[in-house]
Write an enzyme that holds these catalytic residues in place. Structure first.
Site, mmCIF file in Angstrom:
data_model
loop_
_atom_site.group_PDB
_atom_site.id
_atom_site.type_symbol
_atom_site.label_atom_id
_atom_site.label_comp_id
_atom_site.label_asym_id
_atom_site.label_seq_id
_atom_site.Cartn_x
_atom_site.Cartn_y
_atom_site.Cartn_z
ATOM 1 N N TYR A 206 0.778 -1.309 0.107
ATOM 2 C CA TYR A 206 0.132 0.194 0.014
ATOM 3 C C TYR A 206 0.878 1.275 -0.031
ATOM 4 O O TYR A 206 0.390 2.211 -0.207
ATOM 5 C CB TYR A 206 -0.926 -0.082 1.271
ATOM 6 C CG TYR A 206 -2.388 -0.454 0.923
ATOM 7 C CD1 TYR A 206 -3.028 0.235 -0.277
ATOM 8 C CD2 TYR A 206 -2.811 -1.582 1.284
ATOM 9 C CE1 TYR A 206 -4.354 -0.491 -0.673
ATOM 10 C CE2 TYR A 206 -4.207 -2.290 0.957
ATOM 11 C CZ TYR A 206 -4.910 -1.512 0.122
ATOM 12 O OH TYR A 206 -5.944 -1.799 -0.334
ATOM 13 N N GLU B 115 -0.897 -30.231 15.575
ATOM 14 C CA GLU B 115 -1.574 -29.493 14.407
ATOM 15 C C GLU B 115 -2.688 -28.616 14.639
ATOM 16 O O GLU B 115 -2.709 -27.614 13.768
ATOM 17 C CB GLU B 115 -2.043 -30.727 13.374
ATOM 18 C CG GLU B 115 -2.607 -30.341 12.139
ATOM 19 C CD GLU B 115 -2.982 -31.406 11.217
ATOM 20 O OE1 GLU B 115 -2.677 -32.624 11.326
ATOM 21 O OE2 GLU B 115 -3.720 -31.158 10.095
ATOM 22 N N ASP C 136 -3.304 -35.234 12.226
ATOM 23 C CA ASP C 136 -3.933 -35.912 11.951
ATOM 24 C C ASP C 136 -3.312 -37.043 11.120
ATOM 25 O O ASP C 136 -2.337 -36.843 10.413
ATOM 26 C CB ASP C 136 -5.071 -35.489 10.790
ATOM 27 C CG ASP C 136 -6.223 -34.441 11.798
ATOM 28 O OD1 ASP C 136 -6.116 -34.610 13.059
ATOM 29 O OD2 ASP C 136 -6.666 -33.491 11.119
#
EC number: 5.6.2.2
Lengths: 416, 416
Positions: free
Chosen positions: B159, B245, B297
């Protein structure tokens, strides 16, 4: 860089009296905030509740209850159940309806609440037998959580009986039903959402026995805990709470230790507000009685985020009294700021058709209309079809936000 | 509930010797971890670097530099530039190439690095004139940040000159080029990613002058700061780092104060690891010299997350030496756990075709093959076409993770 660029917003466009942001002026800068605070401190001690209003029908609302009270409710429910079975009337639950037609915006309270329609859930009907079984199972699981005084997520709850629940949306829905049925908030049920929010600034509190000092949390801040009932004893000399939409702005404020110069507490949920951050803000506001000023993007999505903090979401309307903070002031970035602060054209983004549609729909909504000063702002946004992010202020220098924009807005009392 | 359900994993399937998880046994539980730690403490003080390897060609790597060193590099670059202009050779940058063909996995170091191909970026060519201008502009912006000692996000950087950069991908790309060009990490450039990670447990450190005690951070934990160079002075009596996780598992561990019983530091990035968490983990591991055990997982995505922590991503390969923690042990949930812990069928999820494809592709990758014990685990996952989340362990009770699964795994040294 950019003496030339900086020229923009410091001209007459902003304020006639040029403010010098030297530390001595802090009290002057915060004079308008102090007035706001005075009003809040003078508010009646007990806020208006549903029962204070002589409304034509009853409403269903939930309150925070401690583990013992929740267990009492569960045990009472099961006893009633046992009684109706003994009386030969079978096994059924009476569950408040959470459909859209049973929801209503109450202007006096300035939030969405649930009306009193109930649904029957008999075990003997093939249509509701599964739902009744799931309801009973979750009641027992929640009872267990209350005994152990531990908190789990909706996902954990789902995995305790995948065979029965089949998919998570089923256990989630019935958990919300339970909340209404037992008249207590979802966090009272010891089922919490994952955390996302961060807090930094002039605040200390006790979390699960640990004393947390948010002014000594470096630049990263303290993660807002998922289990609000473990948070107690707020202490603060802050004059206001600065609620920030995005983590980039939060980072700027934290690194510049904005709260050291302008005593405040800075909070962000990093985008869409999560339940934990909403509960935390609500609790903070009601304990400290200081104003909440919001810094969001100038687009319909920024307003949407404000609305979730202020009015709640349809989905959890039964819990709106605990989740919402109705009197948030819209500090910036407001559509009228873009011209007043001379945000360069290339830092403004064109609104998409979808943005414009969302904005127009919002204009018709009661909660926007109940803030009369917001209407012309939103109308301006839609007319100019321009939006801007908080980051657009970086075009005047990386620290323009903390060193000029915010002090200037605060000094002018430029919120609505 | 579930004396009957719990029977599953406590049977012979898991271990012949039944372990009782009473507090006295903590030392016994952690004996295997202590062995691992001993190995790490005995590692040579200076880890292998690219220059130690007699490799056929040069590599481009970056190191952490302080603000003064970065400014020196920038000023030297601009002086060289001025000289070539004075000599009539025009204005051009030499930038290391970051294309895929210039990247390579180095097995001795166990990570991806960038080779030495360079690209020219002359201002006089219409093809590279804009890129050269953007490069010069960002060099000047970074120089400014170093002078002010402040940190901004990529979005803030974009920006500051939207007219020149046009869209953020352009300023982002050149920022990465600059990192390679100046031989320093992106965080040395004072441009940081937003934070996402949280830490809790037996750790104290100093963040921007504030002493942070992670064992007194309630249940929500401490947000990992975006600017790692403000973090110093790690102190810990932890025996291992538990890398988690997901935030649901993190919450369970934090609420149960797992680290009080089993001295450890618990970290999560809440899904896909962000740069800040990776830097933090790397720094923690190299200072404390304790093992990192991962709980993810049991699916290809969980392994993918491990790989990002361990080997880095292609996109930032030039920075792999600072971002990666090569020797993470895969504690769980491993595909072989599903049967050994008797995870009920309904808590296992079928893998999608996409999952299976991802898994098969992974099997061919060097980094999986370099961990020989991982291959049969991944093969098992693909053969059974089953995956499971950490939360699946909740089917044995909400605290099964902290009270049985982890102690049992730790005691057995059951990682690979």
């Amino acid at each position: 860089m950019s003496a030339q660029k900086r020229a923009g917003p410091s001209t007459a466009a902003v304020s006639r009296k040029r403010v010098n942001y030297t530390p001595q002026d802090v009290n002057e800068v915060l004079a308008k905030v102090a007035e706001l605070t005075k009003d809040i401190k003078n508010e009646p001690e007990v806020a208006l509740t549903l029962s204070d209003l002589a409304l034509p029908h009853a409403y269903c609302e939930v309150v925070d209850k401690d583990a013992n009270a929740v267990m009492d409710e569960i045990e009472a429910t099961m006893l009633r159940m046992a009684n109706t079975i003994m009386q030969g009337q079978g096994f059924e639950f009476n569950v408040p309806s959470r459909t859209k037609t049973n929801q209503m915006y109450v202007p006096q309270l300035d939030r969405i609440v649930l009306k009193d329609a109930m649904g029957r859930r008999p075990f003997s009907s093939t249509q509701t037998c599964r739902k009744a079984a799931i309801t009973a199972r979750i009641l027992s699981l929640v009872h267990q959580l209350c005994i152990k005084r531990i908190h789990v997520t909706k996902r954990d709850l789902f995995y305790t009986d995948v065979k029965l629940f089949e998919d998570q949306s089923q256990s989630d829905t019935i958990l919300d039903d339970l909340s209404c049925m037992l008249g207590c908030t979802r966090s009272s049920l010891h089922v919490v959402a994952s955390e996302k929010g961060v807090v930094v600034g002039r605040l200390t509190f006790v979390e699960d026995g640990d004393l947390i000092n948010c002014s000594k949390m470096g630049v990263g801040g303290k993660a807002i805990p998922p289990n609000i009932d473990k948070v107690a004893d707020f202490q603060s000399d802050a004059l206001f709470i600065l609620l920030v939409e995005k983590d980039a702005a939060f980072m700027r404020l934290a690194e510049d230790r904005f709260y050291n110069t302008y005593p405040c507490i800075i909070i962000t949920a990093k985008g869409q507000p999560d339940v934990a951050t909403r509960l935390f803000l609500r609790k903070l506001r009601s304990h400290l009685k200081i104003p909440v000023l919001a810094l969001v993007d100038s687009d319909p999505y920024g307003l949407k985020i404000l609305s979730v903090y202020m009015k709640g979401s349809m989905n959890m309307s039964y819990d709106s009294s605990n989740l919402t903070t109705p009197d948030i002031k819209w500090l910036g970035v407001r559509p009228s700021d873009l011209d007043r602060f001379n945000i360069p054209d290339q830092c403004r983004l064109p609104m998409t058709d979808e943005d414009v549609r969302t904005g127009k729909k919002m204009l018709e909504e009661e909660w926007i209309q109940s803030n009369p000063e917001w209407v012309p702002e939103l109308e301006l946004m839609i007319r100019k079809k321009e939006k801007a992010e908080i980051q657009a202020l970086s075009s005047f220098g990386f620290q323009y936000l903390t060193e000029e924009y915010l002090p200037r807005k605060l000094a002018a009392g430029d919120w609505c």
